[in-house]
Design a protein around this motif. Structure first.
Motif, short mmCIF file in Angstrom:
data_model
loop_
_atom_site.label_atom_id
_atom_site.label_comp_id
_atom_site.label_asym_id
_atom_site.label_seq_id
_atom_site.Cartn_x
_atom_site.Cartn_y
_atom_site.Cartn_z
N ARG A 188 26.94 -23.33 -20.28
CA ARG A 188 27.48 -24.50 -20.97
C ARG A 188 28.73 -25.03 -20.26
NH1 ARG A 188 28.23 -22.31 -26.91
NH2 ARG A 188 28.40 -20.36 -25.76
N ASP A 231 29.98 -31.34 -19.33
CA ASP A 231 28.73 -31.84 -18.77
C ASP A 231 28.43 -33.21 -19.39
OD1 ASP A 231 27.60 -31.42 -21.30
OD2 ASP A 231 26.68 -29.53 -20.73
N GLU A 232 27.34 -33.77 -19.05
CA GLU A 232 26.97 -35.10 -19.55
C GLU A 232 25.92 -35.01 -20.67
OE1 GLU A 232 28.65 -37.74 -18.57
OE2 GLU A 232 29.77 -36.46 -17.21
N SER A 233 25.91 -33.89 -21.40
CA SER A 233 24.89 -33.66 -22.41
C SER A 233 25.09 -34.46 -23.69
CB SER A 233 24.85 -32.17 -22.77
OG SER A 233 26.06 -31.80 -23.43
N ASP A 292 31.73 -25.01 -21.41
CA ASP A 292 32.63 -25.64 -22.37
C ASP A 292 34.00 -24.98 -22.37
OD1 ASP A 292 30.35 -27.04 -22.96
OD2 ASP A 292 30.01 -26.10 -24.89
N ARG A 319 26.88 -33.37 -26.07
CA ARG A 319 27.18 -32.41 -27.14
C ARG A 319 28.63 -32.57 -27.59
NH1 ARG A 319 27.70 -27.49 -25.46
NH2 ARG A 319 27.88 -28.09 -23.29
#
Length: 119
Positions: A72, A95-97, A74, A99
């Motif tokens: 992840r 990231d570009e998720s 994060d 979330r």
């Protein structure tokens, strides 16, 4: 197992921000704590400098304190706009998720991180 870590110098912190007492106690204890994929960021390390440099990545005023290494990537951060001494934990998702998640405070984050170890 992580043994010790340093928090960011008070001169670097925004305004009236105060770390939660439980976090300060943990950072000063030098004790061992295993949180599975999570590890505490040592402010005096290269990782600490990098985390500090991306703390405003998404426009929020964040104080990074932990990172997860399970794909992840994060970063757990305290809300730098909080002055209560019990700030919310806001997760910086690099990231570009798309979330987004957070915890009411350090104790809630610590409980969730500890639960990840049991999975």
């Amino acid at each position: 197992m992580q043994i010790a870590f340093s928090s960011y110098d008070p001169d670097m912190l925004p305004g009236e921000f105060r770390y939660p007492a439980a976090y300060v106690k943990l950072s000063r204890s030098g004790g061992q704590l295993f949180l599975g994929p999570w590890w505490f960021i040592d402010a005096n390390s290269k990782a600490g400098a990098l985390a500090w440099s991306v703390r405003n990545h998404d426009g929020r005023n964040l104080i990074p304190f932990a990172k997860v290494d399970d794909g992840r990537g994060d970063v757990a951060c305290f809300d730098g706009n909080d002055s209560s001494g019990n700030p919310a934990v806001l997760i910086l998702v690099l990231d570009e998720s798309g979330r987004s998640y957070s915890y009411s405070d350090f104790s809630a984050w610590l409980a969730a991180a500890s639960a990840e170890v049991l999975r």
